[in-house]
Design a protein around this motif. Structure first.
Motif, PDB file in Angstrom:
ATOM      1  N   VAL A   1       0.824  -1.206   0.000  1.00  0.00           N
ATOM      2  CA  VAL A   1       0.000   0.000   0.000  1.00  0.00           C
ATOM      3  C   VAL A   1       0.863   1.263   0.000  1.00  0.00           C
ATOM      4  CG1 VAL A   1      -1.695   1.334   1.317  1.00  0.00           C
ATOM      5  CG2 VAL A   1      -1.919  -1.161   1.137  1.00  0.00           C
ATOM      6  N   SER A   2       1.846   1.300   0.902  1.00  0.00           N
ATOM      7  CA  SER A   2       2.622   2.524   1.092  1.00  0.00           C
ATOM      8  C   SER A   2       3.856   2.627   0.199  1.00  0.00           C
ATOM      9  CB  SER A   2       3.083   2.620   2.549  1.00  0.00           C
ATOM     10  OG  SER A   2       4.029   1.596   2.835  1.00  0.00           O
ATOM     11  N   LYS A   3       4.259   1.493  -0.411  1.00  0.00           N
ATOM     12  CA  LYS A   3       5.493   1.433  -1.200  1.00  0.00           C
ATOM     13  C   LYS A   3       6.726   1.661  -0.330  1.00  0.00           C
ATOM     14  CE  LYS A   3       2.884   1.077  -4.865  1.00  0.00           C
ATOM     15  NZ  LYS A   3       2.639  -0.248  -5.481  1.00  0.00           N
ATOM     16  N   GLN A   4       6.578   1.432   0.994  1.00  0.00           N
ATOM     17  CA  GLN A   4       7.696   1.590   1.910  1.00  0.00           C
ATOM     18  C   GLN A   4       7.803   0.367   2.825  1.00  0.00           C
ATOM     19  OE1 GLN A   4       6.891   5.379   3.931  1.00  0.00           O
ATOM     20  NE2 GLN A   4       8.627   6.244   2.841  1.00  0.00           N
TER      21      GLN A   4
ATOM     22  N   GLY B   1      15.958   3.536   3.131  1.00  0.00           N
ATOM     23  CA  GLY B   1      17.121   4.415   3.143  1.00  0.00           C
ATOM     24  C   GLY B   1      18.333   3.690   3.689  1.00  0.00           C
ATOM     25  N   ILE B   2      19.512   4.247   3.418  1.00  0.00           N
ATOM     26  CA  ILE B   2      20.766   3.614   3.835  1.00  0.00           C
ATOM     27  C   ILE B   2      21.675   4.646   4.491  1.00  0.00           C
ATOM     28  CG2 ILE B   2      22.881   2.455   3.051  1.00  0.00           C
ATOM     29  CD1 ILE B   2      21.230   1.324   0.708  1.00  0.00           C
TER      30      ILE B   2
ATOM     31  N   THR C   1      18.819   4.367  -6.444  1.00  0.00           N
ATOM     32  CA  THR C   1      17.632   5.197  -6.259  1.00  0.00           C
ATOM     33  C   THR C   1      17.221   5.214  -4.792  1.00  0.00           C
ATOM     34  OG1 THR C   1      16.218   3.300  -6.756  1.00  0.00           O
ATOM     35  CG2 THR C   1      16.791   4.758  -8.588  1.00  0.00           C
ATOM     36  N   ILE C   2      17.856   4.393  -3.970  1.00  0.00           N
ATOM     37  CA  ILE C   2      17.557   4.366  -2.545  1.00  0.00           C
ATOM     38  C   ILE C   2      18.255   5.555  -1.880  1.00  0.00           C
ATOM     39  CG2 ILE C   2      17.742   3.046  -0.400  1.00  0.00           C
ATOM     40  CD1 ILE C   2      17.925   0.514  -2.086  1.00  0.00           C
ATOM     41  N   PRO C   3      17.523   6.370  -1.112  1.00  0.00           N
ATOM     42  CA  PRO C   3      18.167   7.487  -0.408  1.00  0.00           C
ATOM     43  C   PRO C   3      19.313   6.993   0.465  1.00  0.00           C
ATOM     44  CG  PRO C   3      15.780   7.695  -0.306  1.00  0.00           C
ATOM     45  CD  PRO C   3      16.055   6.345  -0.909  1.00  0.00           C
ATOM     46  N   LEU C   4      20.447   7.664   0.376  1.00  0.00           N
ATOM     47  CA  LEU C   4      21.645   7.249   1.097  1.00  0.00           C
ATOM     48  C   LEU C   4      22.359   8.473   1.652  1.00  0.00           C
ATOM     49  CD1 LEU C   4      24.285   4.629   0.048  1.00  0.00           C
ATOM     50  CD2 LEU C   4      25.035   6.954   0.577  1.00  0.00           C
ATOM     51  N   ILE C   5      22.791   8.390   2.914  1.00  0.00           N
ATOM     52  CA  ILE C   5      23.658   9.416   3.477  1.00  0.00           C
ATOM     53  C   ILE C   5      24.908   8.743   4.028  1.00  0.00           C
ATOM     54  CG2 ILE C   5      21.698  10.876   4.099  1.00  0.00           C
ATOM     55  CD1 ILE C   5      22.475  10.202   7.067  1.00  0.00           C
ATOM     56  N   SER C   6      25.967   9.520   4.149  1.00  0.00           N
ATOM     57  CA  SER C   6      27.232   8.971   4.611  1.00  0.00           C
ATOM     58  C   SER C   6      27.730   9.729   5.832  1.00  0.00           C
ATOM     59  CB  SER C   6      28.270   9.074   3.491  1.00  0.00           C
ATOM     60  OG  SER C   6      29.582   8.870   3.999  1.00  0.00           O
ATOM     61  N   TYR C   7      28.286   8.967   6.775  1.00  0.00           N
ATOM     62  CA  TYR C   7      29.062   9.564   7.858  1.00  0.00           C
ATOM     63  C   TYR C   7      30.507   9.441   7.426  1.00  0.00           C
ATOM     64  CZ  TYR C   7      31.480   9.980  12.335  1.00  0.00           C
ATOM     65  OH  TYR C   7      32.339  10.349  13.340  1.00  0.00           O
ATOM     66  N   GLY C   8      31.096  10.559   7.013  1.00  0.00           N
ATOM     67  CA  GLY C   8      32.435  10.482   6.450  1.00  0.00           C
ATOM     68  C   GLY C   8      33.121  11.828   6.407  1.00  0.00           C
ATOM     69  N   VAL C   9      33.971  12.004   5.406  1.00  0.00           N
ATOM     70  CA  VAL C   9      34.753  13.230   5.245  1.00  0.00           C
ATOM     71  C   VAL C   9      34.359  13.885   3.929  1.00  0.00           C
ATOM     72  CG1 VAL C   9      37.065  14.160   4.915  1.00  0.00           C
ATOM     73  CG2 VAL C   9      36.676  12.383   6.626  1.00  0.00           C
ATOM     74  N   ALA C  10      34.072  15.174   3.990  1.00  0.00           N
ATOM     75  CA  ALA C  10      33.548  15.862   2.811  1.00  0.00           C
ATOM     76  C   ALA C  10      34.623  16.485   1.942  1.00  0.00           C
ATOM     77  CB  ALA C  10      32.570  16.953   3.253  1.00  0.00           C
TER      78      ALA C  10
ATOM     79  N   VAL D   1      20.263  10.461  11.932  1.00  0.00           N
ATOM     80  CA  VAL D   1      18.899   9.922  11.807  1.00  0.00           C
ATOM     81  C   VAL D   1      17.969  10.947  11.173  1.00  0.00           C
ATOM     82  CG1 VAL D   1      16.883   9.086  13.087  1.00  0.00           C
ATOM     83  CG2 VAL D   1      19.175   8.286  13.702  1.00  0.00           C
ATOM     84  N   GLN D   2      18.048  12.182  11.605  1.00  0.00           N
ATOM     85  CA  GLN D   2      17.195  13.227  11.011  1.00  0.00           C
ATOM     86  C   GLN D   2      17.477  13.381   9.521  1.00  0.00           C
ATOM     87  OE1 GLN D   2      17.599  16.916  13.151  1.00  0.00           O
ATOM     88  NE2 GLN D   2      16.401  16.204  14.903  1.00  0.00           N
ATOM     89  N   SER D   3      18.748  13.289   9.145  1.00  0.00           N
ATOM     90  CA  SER D   3      19.136  13.489   7.744  1.00  0.00           C
ATOM     91  C   SER D   3      18.611  12.374   6.852  1.00  0.00           C
ATOM     92  CB  SER D   3      20.660  13.579   7.629  1.00  0.00           C
ATOM     93  OG  SER D   3      21.144  14.723   8.277  1.00  0.00           O
ATOM     94  N   ILE D   4      18.735  11.114   7.299  1.00  0.00           N
ATOM     95  CA  ILE D   4      18.283  10.015   6.440  1.00  0.00           C
ATOM     96  C   ILE D   4      16.754  10.013   6.324  1.00  0.00           C
ATOM     97  CG2 ILE D   4      18.259   8.278   8.278  1.00  0.00           C
ATOM     98  CD1 ILE D   4      19.032   7.780   4.510  1.00  0.00           C
ATOM     99  N   ILE D   5      16.045  10.328   7.403  1.00  0.00           N
ATOM    100  CA  ILE D   5      14.580  10.362   7.337  1.00  0.00           C
ATOM    101  C   ILE D   5      14.128  11.521   6.445  1.00  0.00           C
ATOM    102  CG2 ILE D   5      12.469  10.756   8.666  1.00  0.00           C
ATOM    103  CD1 ILE D   5      13.706   9.110  10.910  1.00  0.00           C
ATOM    104  N   HIS D   6      14.826  12.640   6.508  1.00  0.00           N
ATOM    105  CA  HIS D   6      14.502  13.763   5.611  1.00  0.00           C
ATOM    106  C   HIS D   6      14.676  13.345   4.155  1.00  0.00           C
ATOM    107  CE1 HIS D   6      14.264  17.885   4.136  1.00  0.00           C
ATOM    108  NE2 HIS D   6      15.329  17.622   3.391  1.00  0.00           N
ATOM    109  N   CYS D   7      15.771  12.644   3.861  1.00  0.00           N
ATOM    110  CA  CYS D   7      16.012  12.186   2.486  1.00  0.00           C
ATOM    111  C   CYS D   7      14.915  11.242   2.019  1.00  0.00           C
ATOM    112  CB  CYS D   7      17.366  11.481   2.391  1.00  0.00           C
ATOM    113  SG  CYS D   7      18.782  12.586   2.510  1.00  0.00           S
ATOM    114  N   ILE D   8      14.474  10.349   2.920  1.00  0.00           N
ATOM    115  CA  ILE D   8      13.442   9.369   2.564  1.00  0.00           C
ATOM    116  C   ILE D   8      12.105  10.052   2.304  1.00  0.00           C
ATOM    117  CG2 ILE D   8      12.049   7.450   3.439  1.00  0.00           C
ATOM    118  CD1 ILE D   8      14.568   6.589   5.057  1.00  0.00           C
ATOM    119  N   GLU D   9      11.700  10.889   3.236  1.00  0.00           N
ATOM    120  CA  GLU D   9      10.349  11.436   3.181  1.00  0.00           C
ATOM    121  C   GLU D   9      10.216  12.620   2.226  1.00  0.00           C
ATOM    122  OE1 GLU D   9       9.126  12.072   7.222  1.00  0.00           O
ATOM    123  OE2 GLU D   9       9.014   9.903   7.613  1.00  0.00           O
TER     124      GLU D   9
END
Length: 328
Positions: free
Chosen positions: A56-59, A114-115, A130-139, A295-303
């Motif tokens: 139903v939700s595609k999630q 998300g990842i 196509t899956i939202p992804l964020i990294s904890y790393g060096v920019a 956590v806030q960043s990955i949920i923002h990317c997903i939603e």
């Protein structure tokens, strides 16, 4: 046949949609009604049909976390904090300690929403996803298509040296992993060197000690080797919590006093640093704040379906404890 929301709705005397909203903790349902529905669901042993919800939700409401290891104290603490914060949302977390490529393939099969990726050692090879992804790393000097949470390791180590300088220390050593393949460790080294040059402090080869790793024993062994030389520094910057714990044990075995003979300031900022043999003065982004941002960043990317290459550089915080004192 299992219990369905129709069964719960019939007993509660409400609509199917009200039950669905209540079980998803929607603010649109009155507290008393929500409490009543949840109680009925628990009594009936209701278990949500995630497969049906996904159709139903595609999630899937699942976030995948790719992590290098859970053996080091700091990483296991950060993983726990991330998991705790995700548990306060409608999402769940699954953890993989496999290689980045293997983990990504696994998460694609699970169809995670998300990842979160922890980048350690060399830059991972990530196929377009196509899956939202964020990294904890060096920019720094990066060409990537996903957001990066950067704990600003370079700035942290600069501040560590600055703090010791202001306490009157001029003979400062660095004990850490000098690996050129790990961007986080390279940033720490760069920050240390910049500060030493800025304050015109002598950089002796004997005071740049490569632990060859990030574990407790790496710090302990490197310290014992450095202090075979009777001329020792007045202060040490440790490359991580685990390394610094080893440094403390090594120095105490030699018979020197911390901080009277040698002051220590450590990278990382976790609650455990207040409970080492000598409570550690530390510098770094507090682990609670780091987990919250991730956590806030990955949920923002997903939603928001917003996958851009923005960088979030966080601000390190210095916490003074008993391992440092002014140089007399």
């Amino acid at each position: 046949m299992g219990i369905t929301i129709k069964d719960i709705a019939k007993i509660a005397g409400v609509s199917y949609s009200t039950v669905s909203k209540a079980l998803n903790d929607s603010p649109l349902v009155k507290k008393d009604t929500k409490k009543k529905i949840v109680k009925i669901a628990d009594e009936l042993g209701y278990e949500p049909n995630f497969a049906a919800q996904r159709l139903v939700s595609k999630q899937t409401k699942i976030i995948g976390l790719i992590w290098p290891t859970i053996e080091r104290v700091v990483l296991s603490t950060l993983v726990t904090k991330i998991n705790n914060k995700i548990n306060k949302t409608p999402y769940s977390m699954i953890l993989s300690v496999e290689s980045t490529e293997t983990a990504l393939d696994t998460f694609r099969k699970f169809q995670v929403d998300g990842i979160i990726l922890f980048e350690e050692n060399s830059k991972p090879s990530i196929r377009q996803t196509t899956i939202p992804l964020i990294s904890y790393g060096v920019a720094k000097e990066r060409d990537v298509e996903y957001p990066i949470i950067d704990a600003n390791h370079e700035q942290a180590m600069y501040q560590a040296v600055k703090h010791l300088y202001e306490l009157g220390h001029r003979d400062i050593a660095y004990i850490g992993d000098l690996s050129s393949t790990d961007p986080m460790q390279a940033e720490k080294y760069n920050g240390f060197m910049k500060a030493m040059e800025q304050y015109m402090l002598s950089i002796e080869d004997i005071n740049m000690i490569d632990t060859g790793g990030l574990d407790w024993y790496n710090g302990y062994a490197a310290t014992k080797k450095r202090f075979e030389n009777p001329t020792y520094p007045t202060a040490i910057v440790g490359g991580s919590y685990d390394i610094s714990s080893g440094i403390i044990r090594g120095i105490k075995e030699i018979g020197l006093d911390i901080p009277r003979d040698v002051s220590i300031i450590s990278y990382d900022n976790i609650p455990q640093m207040a409970n080492t043999e000598i409570p550690l003065t530390c510098i770094g982004v507090p682990v609670e704040r780091l987990a919250e941002e991730i956590v806030q960043s990955i949920i923002h990317c997903i939603e928001e379906k917003n996958i851009t290459s923005n960088v979030k550089k966080m601000s390190p915080i210095l916490v003074e404890r008993a391992s440092c004192e002014k140089r007399k």
